[in-house]
Design a protein around this motif. Structure first.
Motif, mmCIF file in Angstrom:
data_model
loop_
_atom_site.group_PDB
_atom_site.id
_atom_site.type_symbol
_atom_site.label_atom_id
_atom_site.label_comp_id
_atom_site.label_asym_id
_atom_site.label_seq_id
_atom_site.Cartn_x
_atom_site.Cartn_y
_atom_site.Cartn_z
ATOM 1 N N THR A 1 -10.696 0.134 -9.132
ATOM 2 C CA THR A 1 -10.800 1.117 -8.054
ATOM 3 C C THR A 1 -9.518 1.201 -7.246
ATOM 4 O OG1 THR A 1 -11.916 1.792 -6.007
ATOM 5 C CG2 THR A 1 -11.908 -0.555 -6.453
ATOM 6 N N PHE A 2 -9.220 2.403 -6.779
ATOM 7 C CA PHE A 2 -8.069 2.593 -5.893
ATOM 8 C C PHE A 2 -8.514 2.392 -4.445
ATOM 9 C CE2 PHE A 2 -6.460 5.651 -9.331
ATOM 10 C CZ PHE A 2 -5.718 4.654 -9.944
ATOM 11 N N ALA A 3 -8.991 1.243 -4.144
ATOM 12 C CA ALA A 3 -9.434 0.911 -2.797
ATOM 13 C C ALA A 3 -9.318 -0.608 -2.663
ATOM 14 C CB ALA A 3 -10.873 1.373 -2.579
ATOM 15 N N SER B 1 1.921 3.694 -9.027
ATOM 16 C CA SER B 1 2.447 4.704 -8.099
ATOM 17 C C SER B 1 1.276 5.498 -7.552
ATOM 18 C CB SER B 1 3.392 5.657 -8.834
ATOM 19 O OG SER B 1 2.646 6.602 -9.582
ATOM 20 N N ASP B 2 1.495 6.259 -6.491
ATOM 21 C CA ASP B 2 0.465 7.209 -6.117
ATOM 22 C C ASP B 2 0.602 8.428 -7.046
ATOM 23 O OD1 ASP B 2 -1.678 8.437 -4.976
ATOM 24 O OD2 ASP B 2 -1.014 8.201 -2.921
ATOM 25 N N TRP B 3 -0.336 9.309 -6.972
ATOM 26 C CA TRP B 3 -0.407 10.450 -7.898
ATOM 27 C C TRP B 3 0.903 11.253 -7.883
ATOM 28 C CZ3 TRP B 3 -4.715 12.708 -10.660
ATOM 29 C CH2 TRP B 3 -4.431 13.972 -11.181
ATOM 30 N N ALA C 1 -4.772 -2.475 -3.108
ATOM 31 C CA ALA C 1 -4.384 -2.326 -1.698
ATOM 32 C C ALA C 1 -3.412 -1.153 -1.623
ATOM 33 C CB ALA C 1 -3.718 -3.601 -1.199
ATOM 34 N N LYS C 2 -3.755 -0.152 -0.823
ATOM 35 C CA LYS C 2 -2.886 1.033 -0.776
ATOM 36 C C LYS C 2 -2.772 1.511 0.655
ATOM 37 C CE LYS C 2 -6.427 4.595 -1.708
ATOM 38 N NZ LYS C 2 -7.042 5.435 -2.717
ATOM 39 N N HIS C 3 -1.786 2.298 1.001
ATOM 40 C CA HIS C 3 -0.669 2.825 0.242
ATOM 41 C C HIS C 3 0.561 2.148 0.813
ATOM 42 C CE1 HIS C 3 -3.845 5.965 0.348
ATOM 43 N NE2 HIS C 3 -3.460 6.254 -0.860
ATOM 44 N N ALA D 1 3.214 2.235 5.077
ATOM 45 C CA ALA D 1 3.439 3.085 6.249
ATOM 46 C C ALA D 1 2.944 4.522 6.089
ATOM 47 C CB ALA D 1 4.912 3.079 6.686
ATOM 48 N N TYR D 2 2.100 4.747 5.075
ATOM 49 C CA TYR D 2 1.550 6.095 4.865
ATOM 50 C C TYR D 2 0.748 6.557 6.096
ATOM 51 C CZ TYR D 2 -1.239 9.628 2.196
ATOM 52 O OH TYR D 2 -1.850 10.753 1.723
ATOM 53 N N GLY D 3 0.116 5.618 6.767
ATOM 54 C CA GLY D 3 -0.694 5.946 7.958
ATOM 55 C C GLY D 3 0.140 6.254 9.182
ATOM 56 N N ASP E 1 3.113 4.344 -13.715
ATOM 57 C CA ASP E 1 3.343 5.692 -13.202
ATOM 58 C C ASP E 1 2.063 6.517 -13.329
ATOM 59 O OD1 ASP E 1 5.041 8.050 -12.515
ATOM 60 O OD2 ASP E 1 4.503 8.642 -14.547
ATOM 61 N N MET E 2 1.528 6.949 -12.195
ATOM 62 C CA MET E 2 0.319 7.769 -12.233
ATOM 63 C C MET E 2 0.704 9.238 -12.275
ATOM 64 S SD MET E 2 -2.657 8.392 -9.338
ATOM 65 C CE MET E 2 -2.915 6.726 -8.850
ATOM 66 N N GLU E 3 0.475 9.848 -13.425
ATOM 67 C CA GLU E 3 0.523 11.300 -13.559
ATOM 68 C C GLU E 3 1.836 11.999 -13.224
ATOM 69 O OE1 GLU E 3 -2.002 12.871 -15.703
ATOM 70 O OE2 GLU E 3 -1.423 14.417 -14.303
ATOM 71 N N ALA F 1 3.260 4.706 -2.197
ATOM 72 C CA ALA F 1 2.813 5.808 -1.337
ATOM 73 C C ALA F 1 3.674 7.050 -1.512
ATOM 74 C CB ALA F 1 2.853 5.346 0.113
ATOM 75 N N PHE F 2 3.148 8.157 -0.995
ATOM 76 C CA PHE F 2 3.860 9.436 -1.070
ATOM 77 C C PHE F 2 5.031 9.520 -0.088
ATOM 78 C CE2 PHE F 2 -0.548 11.140 -2.169
ATOM 79 C CZ PHE F 2 -0.264 11.370 -3.498
ATOM 80 N N ASN F 3 4.909 8.799 1.007
ATOM 81 C CA ASN F 3 5.826 9.028 2.129
ATOM 82 C C ASN F 3 7.172 8.328 1.948
ATOM 83 O OD1 ASN F 3 3.853 6.688 2.659
ATOM 84 N ND2 ASN F 3 5.607 6.176 3.934
ATOM 85 N N LEU G 1 -10.748 4.713 -10.946
ATOM 86 C CA LEU G 1 -11.381 5.795 -10.186
ATOM 87 C C LEU G 1 -11.269 5.447 -8.708
ATOM 88 C CD1 LEU G 1 -13.225 8.401 -10.754
ATOM 89 C CD2 LEU G 1 -15.117 6.940 -10.088
ATOM 90 N N ASP G 2 -11.240 6.481 -7.875
ATOM 91 C CA ASP G 2 -11.283 6.224 -6.432
ATOM 92 C C ASP G 2 -12.726 5.927 -6.029
ATOM 93 O OD1 ASP G 2 -8.502 7.023 -5.126
ATOM 94 O OD2 ASP G 2 -8.902 8.403 -6.772
ATOM 95 N N VAL G 3 -13.097 4.677 -6.156
ATOM 96 C CA VAL G 3 -14.425 4.251 -5.686
ATOM 97 C C VAL G 3 -14.195 3.796 -4.243
ATOM 98 C CG1 VAL G 3 -16.364 2.693 -6.088
ATOM 99 C CG2 VAL G 3 -15.004 3.515 -8.022
HETATM 100 C C1 BGC Z 1 -4.214 9.555 -3.243
HETATM 101 C C2 BGC Z 1 -4.570 8.155 -3.687
HETATM 102 C C3 BGC Z 1 -5.560 8.208 -4.808
HETATM 103 C C4 BGC Z 1 -4.950 9.011 -5.937
HETATM 104 C C5 BGC Z 1 -5.832 9.093 -7.160
HETATM 105 C C6 BGC Z 1 -3.803 10.435 -4.404
HETATM 106 O O1 BGC Z 1 -3.714 11.768 -4.047
HETATM 107 O O2 BGC Z 1 -3.213 9.498 -2.265
HETATM 108 O O3 BGC Z 1 -5.068 7.409 -2.608
HETATM 109 O O4 BGC Z 1 -5.936 6.932 -5.199
HETATM 110 O O5 BGC Z 1 -4.706 10.320 -5.479
HETATM 111 O O6 BGC Z 1 -6.935 9.883 -6.970
#
Ligand code: BGC
Length: 764
Positions: free
Chosen positions: A170-172, A302-304, A223-225, A228-230, A334-336, A270-272, A126-128
């Motif tokens: 957690t995703f943090a 992976s990211d979503w 540790a994300k993302h 260089a996502y930022g 692989d996330m989703e 990351a997405f980028n 979960l994104d805590v």
């Molecule tokens: C975000 C991630 C997050 C993931 C799962 C994505 O859209 O970029 O940081 O952990 O969703 O909720």
């Protein structure tokens, strides 16, 4: 920590290629070398389990689905949910996200453990991000505390609550450095500086993971993302990042490297795209650097859907190709995006992905599951009594309050308008945000209850009944949620005049203004970073009606507020402070807590200055010159509105006796700090260096040390820092860390542009 139990054998086996590797793999596969008893090492257990797994089951461990779960309801019969349900039962899923609550988690875990062939437990993510039910300040706010102990405690509080609800991952923390206030996700990070950002990332990892992951009150962290996502171009979320190697290695990567050193259990890509390569398919970042050079032993998620997004990037031709690229590049789970679930087994059959790639990924994932103790007891995070006890526990409220008050930054206090005397009469509070109980919870607060924050007004009421609340015009319209844009009130002026006339007859006005909590976060980039809607106009009218105004800001990113900085006597930056918002702000306004926060990000004068950050390179034309040909704007100064590290207190701190001494361990920098005011308070002493001449031009200033100290009025303290080669060296364009001889300037001050800071130089 994750780093300890893994044998060098496994590490080597991950590097691939050598004869030694083959020998080692062979050895590790001999059944009689594997001890699977209760005292076996995690590595032995992982190897034993891996040997039993089919390709499909391996792919399963590499697959993460979003929750779809009705705890005890009947099995879904069609569509996406049925697909996921069947996969769970067949052991074809390694993890789910967004399923929480003991009842839900237990039921889903039971399905997998009891029905699938090998019964490998799921890991629940979960994104805590900042608290769970009890919401802590947004991470950018926490970062403004510069208080690593408090930040660690806040993360531990979040872990405690979330773990009590069945979550174990957690995703943090998000450790993306960003220099761009337009980017909505700055609210989720540690700000613009790699040194501070690394320290914050470490503190949060320590807080989430505790000393032992098998403790059921801790979470595996991410540790994300990566990476260089930022640095999304133009601050537009998901946009391309185009970054040179010097910035990549000196600014973006250090917090990630620090996370590895701190033993973070997982990474998220990351997405980028980074320099044209989508992060999810970036072999250099994931395999060569993270898992290779840095020796990282955790796994990468992976990211979503970022795997499938490689098709949209024009980097993969279809989902199957995306699966091939990301698996080979080292993205372990692989996330989703369904890419692995649908295509990976076939890719192995066709030889496009080697089975050893799957083995490596599964090893990494299983290690974390073993470390979490899920194989000893898959339900160890599912305890109904604990769940009831821990949610909104008074200790958590106390931690959240402590963190919230430490996160507040006093930006201006002309004529000592603050603190407000407790006997102050005739206060008028204006602004729709003052009564908000939802917005101050900020973005990214899955698990929290809507409208559960103590509002500004509720907090104030605990101090005084001598105030009248006049809302003024609405700031925002309609319902807001994580998924939708916030509607800003641009035109309905109802309540405007009433607020201005109430201000006229008040002895003190507090105007609460800023962004809605859902105006920052993912997908929330802004091109205008002033006060949204009618709030600026309201501020100007109120200020014209009564000079004694305290502006209480609530926002999830640096704002450009030059008019307020010039005209309003007192400005308090409160960000979004979570559950205890109103109580924390009231304590600061009435002086029961002396503000101690300092900005983790530069506040620009206008959006046109962005990206603006303190550790810039010099130019060949620093100016000012009499002619126009120097590096400047024709319509704005180069200076920020408030620099990095800035923050006032109700007391004053004086620095003296700067000493710089070279010793064996490095350069020792010491000074004396005196609280020269009348109140006790906390100061953040900041050490900046400047490498004067180098083979790569170095920034004008770089933070290389800081200490938050507590000083009684009149007291003094010696503060000292050591600068070792780690602080004095830098990465060259080839990504190599080098240390060069030469002259360095040192500045110790209260913020990056502190003209009164103490300075010295030394030769290294
Ligand atoms: C975000 C991630 C997050 C993931 C799962 C994505 O859209 O970029 O940081 O952990 O969703 O909720």
């Amino acid at each position: 920590m994750l780093t300890k139990p893994y044998s060098p054998r496994i590490l080597l086996s991950l590097l691939g290629g050598s004869v030694l590797l083959i020998a080692v793999l062979f050895l590790s596969m001999k059944p009689d070398t594997i001890n699977t008893g209760p005292d076996a090492s995690i590595e032995d257990k992982v190897e034993a389990l891996l040997k039993k797994m089919t390709i499909e089951e391996k792919v399963g461990q590499m697959t993460q689905y979003n929750g779809f779960w009705d705890a005890t309801g009947p099995a879904p019969t069609d569509g996406d949910s049925k697909w996921k349900y069947d996969h769970l039962k067949a052991g074809k899923v390694g993890s789910v996200l967004n399923v929480s609550g003991v009842e839900n988690v237990r039921a889903m875990q039971k399905l997998v453990v009891e029905e699938s062939r090998l019964g490998i437990p799921l890991i629940f993510a979960l994104d805590v991000i900042h608290g769970h039910k009890t919401v802590a300040p947004i991470p950018l706010a926490e970062s403004a505390s510069w208080d690593m102990e408090a930040i660690e405690k806040s993360a531990a509080m979040a872990a405690n609550e979330a773990a009590s609800r069945g979550i174990n991952w957690t995703f943090a923390p998000m450790v993306d450095i960003s220099r761009d206030a337009r980017w909505g996700r700055v609210m989720e990070g540690g700000g613009e500086d790699p040194f501070l950002g690394s320290a914050i990332g470490r503190a949060r990892i320590r807080g989430f993971q505790g000393k032992d992951l098998s403790d059921p009150f801790t979470l595996a962290a991410t540790a994300k993302h990566f990476a260089a996502y930022g640095f999304a171009e133009a601050g537009r979320d998901y946009n391309a990042a185009d970054v040179g190697t010097v910035t990549l290695h000196n600014v973006i990567l250090p917090p990630f490297k620090a996370a590895v050193e701190e033993g973070v259990a997982s990474f998220m890509n990351a997405f980028n795209t980074l320099n044209g390569i989508p992060a999810t398919g970036d072999e250099y970042l994931q395999r060569d650097l993270l898992k290779g050079e840095w020796g990282y032993e955790g796994f990468i998620v992976s990211d979503w859907g970022s795997g499938s997004e490689m098709v949209a990037h024009g980097f993969a031709k279809d989902l199957e190709h995306a699966a091939e690229i990301s698996a080979n590049a080292g993205s372990d789970m692989d996330m989703e995006s369904y890419a692995y679930a649908k295509h990976l087994a076939k890719l192995v059959e066709e030889g496009r992905v080697q089975e050893k790639v799957l083995d490596e990924a599964v090893r990494r994932i299983l290690r974390v599951k073993f470390a979490l103790g899920l194989f000893d007891d898959p339900y160890r995070y599912c305890n109904d009594k604990r769940e009831k006890e821990r949610i909104y526990h008074p200790d958590h409220r106390a931690d959240a309050l402590d963190m919230a008050k430490k996160s507040i930054v006093l930006l201006k206090n002309e004529g000592n308008v603050l603190p407000i005397a407790k006997e102050q009469k005739n206060i008028v509070v204006i602004g729709a945000l003052a009564e908000e109980k939802n917005s101050p919870l900020g973005s990214w607060r899955f698990g929290s209850d809507d409208n559960s924050a103590v509002s500004f007004n509720e907090g104030l009421k605990t101090y005084t009944d001598q105030f009248k609340y006049v809302k003024g015009p609405d700031a925002f319209l309609g319902e807001t949620s994580f998924f939708n844009h916030v509607k800003v009130n641009e035109s309905d002026r109802s309540g405007f005049d009433e607020a201005v006339s109430a201000a006229k007859s008040a002895d003190l006005v507090i105007l609460v203004a800023g962004e809605h909590g859902y105006q920052s976060g993912e997908g929330r980039s802004r091109t205008d970073i002033g006060l949204p809607g009618l709030q600026q106009e309201l501020l100007e009218a109120v200020q014209a009606a009564n000079e004694k105004v305290v502006l209480v800001l609530m926002n999830g990113r640096p704002l450009a507020l030059p008019w307020a900085a010039e005209n309003v006597p007192a400005i308090v930056e409160t960000w979004q402070l979570g559950t205890e918002t109103g109580n924390a702000i009231a304590q600061v306004l009435f002086g029961d807590y002396n503000p101690s926060g300092h900005l983790p990000m530069t506040f620009p004068r206008s959006v046109g200055q962005v990206p603006i950050y303190y550790n810039q390179l010099r130019t060949g034309r620093p100016g000012p010159l009499d002619v126009v040909f120097w590096s400047h704007y024709t319509d704005e100064t180069n200076d920020p509105l408030y620099p990095f590290g800035y923050g006032l207190s109700y007391t004053q701190f004086k620095y003296s006796d700067l000493k710089v001494k070279k010793g064996d361990a490095g350069v020792n920098v010491s000074l004396s700090v005196t609280n020269s005011g009348k109140l006790d308070g906390e100061d953040v002493v900041q050490l900046y260096i400047h490498d004067k001449v180098a083979t790569v031009a170095r920034p004008m200033k770089e933070l290389k040390g800081f200490e938050k100290i507590n000083l009684k009025a009149g007291a003094s303290k010696e503060v000292s820092f050591t600068l070792s080669e780690k602080e004095l060296g830098f990465y060259n364009p080839q990504g190599k860390f080098i240390i060069e001889k030469g002259e360095f300037d040192v500045m110790v001050g209260q913020h990056a542009n502190d003209k009164e800071g103490l300075t010295a130089s030394f030769e290294w």
